[in-house]
Design a protein around this motif. Sequence first.
Motif, PDB file in Angstrom:
ATOM      1  N   GLU A 149      37.019  32.261 -15.709  1.00  0.00           N
ATOM      2  CA  GLU A 149      37.503  32.024 -15.856  1.00  0.00           C
ATOM      3  C   GLU A 149      36.973  30.731 -17.451  1.00  0.00           C
ATOM      4  O   GLU A 149      37.336  30.130 -18.422  1.00  0.00           O
ATOM      5  CB  GLU A 149      38.622  31.291 -15.602  1.00  0.00           C
ATOM      6  N   PRO A 176      42.236  29.648  -9.774  1.00  0.00           N
ATOM      7  CA  PRO A 176      42.602  30.332 -10.663  1.00  0.00           C
ATOM      8  C   PRO A 176      42.671  31.235 -10.693  1.00  0.00           C
ATOM      9  O   PRO A 176      42.784  31.982  -8.987  1.00  0.00           O
ATOM     10  CB  PRO A 176      40.609  30.631 -11.334  1.00  0.00           C
ATOM     11  N   ASN A 180      35.739  27.352 -15.717  1.00  0.00           N
ATOM     12  CA  ASN A 180      36.411  26.518 -15.733  1.00  0.00           C
ATOM     13  C   ASN A 180      34.371  25.559 -15.511  1.00  0.00           C
ATOM     14  O   ASN A 180      33.873  26.436 -14.780  1.00  0.00           O
ATOM     15  CB  ASN A 180      37.005  26.772 -14.738  1.00  0.00           C
TER      16      ASN A 180
END
Length: 596
Positions: free
Chosen positions: A43, A68, A45
Amino acid sequence: MSSTSKGQSSLDPQAAVLFVVLGLVLGSAAAVNVALRVGNWWEGNGHDVPANPMTVLIQVLTGDIAWPRAATMFLAAAVLALLLLGSLVLWLVLRGRGKRSRVDRAARHMGRGRDVEALGERAATATAQRLGVNAPGLPIAASVATGQTLYASWEDVSVDIWGPRTGKTTSRAIPAILTAPGAVLATSNKRDLADATRDLRAGVGPVWVFDPQGIVEEPATWWWNPLSYVTDEVKASVLADLFASASREPGSRTDAFFDPAGTDLLAGMLLAAALDERPITQVYLWLTDPTEDEAVALLIRYGHPLIAANVNAVISSPEKQRAGVYGTAKQRVSFLTNRQAVHWVVPDGPTDRRRQFSPSDFVRSRSTLYSLSREGNGSAGPLVTALTVAVCEAAEDLAKRSAGGRLPVPMVAVLDEAANVCRWRTLPDIYSHYGSRGICLMTILQSWSQGVEVWGREGMRKLWSAANVKVYGGGVSEVEFLQEVSQLVGDFDVTQVSTSYGKGGRSTSRSTRRERILDVADLGSLPKGRAVVLASGSRPTLARTIPWMAGPHAEQVAASIQAHDPGAHDTLSQAYESLHQVQQREEHGVAAQEVP
């Protein structure tokens, strides 16, 4: 081999629970840690993740670290993959175990690898190449431990003991005949052996079927003269002894005077008939008239005055004594009253154009001789025995005159049902010698007791010990024999670990005991499809039998049976059904839970 045959250990239940919990915690921590890092990477992050997996697990559980969505998907996929992988491994393990019988657990304690190197294809091929033979040897079976095919070399002689309906013909006799590189001699009391292999052997050389009792209803298109074996007084004595031992009921008592006297009388008359080129039926006619002295005159004419004097002494003896000796001798050749049998050993007059069988020509060829008879009234067993000995001795004579004192091409002699149709009294004495001559004998019996009835206890032991290869195929319930096989298979060490607790804490002790690899019960109930192979210089090994239905010549054998067996449909159905049953037992596993 009992159910406690493997080593056992004792573990504290509390310690076991602790190890399980600890494993689950550590595994969960690792899985969460990996899933979190992959999810953040997926993702995009940039969250910092602690290096300690336990810290990560705690912070995820407390919500201190954001979890996540991609991490959840990865964790679910990983768990699913592990479940699928575990299921596959479990299926493979159970499938492997399912192909084992209840005794296969013993294979790991028996011969394998170097223990049976002498029976392997490499060693057998090396021997075959040295002897100039293309085939590595006679197939025995396949090792349960390694799967390799075991072979008897072209220098080996074998003794097989298989109980009824255990597959001795399909797994031993037929494959041996199909593998033979040269001449083949086979005896039997049934038609199955000839029906299954005669067409394949016909593609190698001429096929001779000696069927004096009509077992396969073979027409007598050829004949053999038993007196052609009698070339001197020694051979006459041997033939008389063969007729005596083959006609005597197993276990019957002999008379110290009349039995040897009757055999000597018969030997003298056989010699007289052979010297004057008379048919063997003339011997029986002489024995029906104790006053007839034509044999004496012939023996004198051909230069055997001492033997003539012996025959004349019997003729001149007191009436009761003479009747006893003549009666004994006549009983030895009573098979000559069987007109069907006589047609195979006496020519049909001077114009008979049938082929005459010659043992000396046979052993120089790649021909096949099936010699058939069955026990009971009218048995032609004495003729089968005499023909077997004539062929084997002709092979021995050829070997003596050949390079290295061996046959140029090994001859295979499968003596199936030997105790019933081929009672060769002196077989144990010459057994091992034949292997060195390139005459590969395979004697097949249904039990140890059968051999004892024919050769006596010591004779059977001599035969068993003289064989380079010994195969037990199951189906026998004789405890003494099974006990000896169990002892030959041997023992293995079982280590037990026990834990005890006291005031001083926990203590562990180990003990070792010896346990039979295969006990009498295991051997007595040996599953069909399994055999114990014992060979000189090798450890006993557990083997999987290889019936012809699973061999390379299955289609040709089935076609031969179809061509010659009147009940071919039932025969083939039973054969393949038997193979299917064995495969099913292996597939589903016979008591597979016992296999370590």
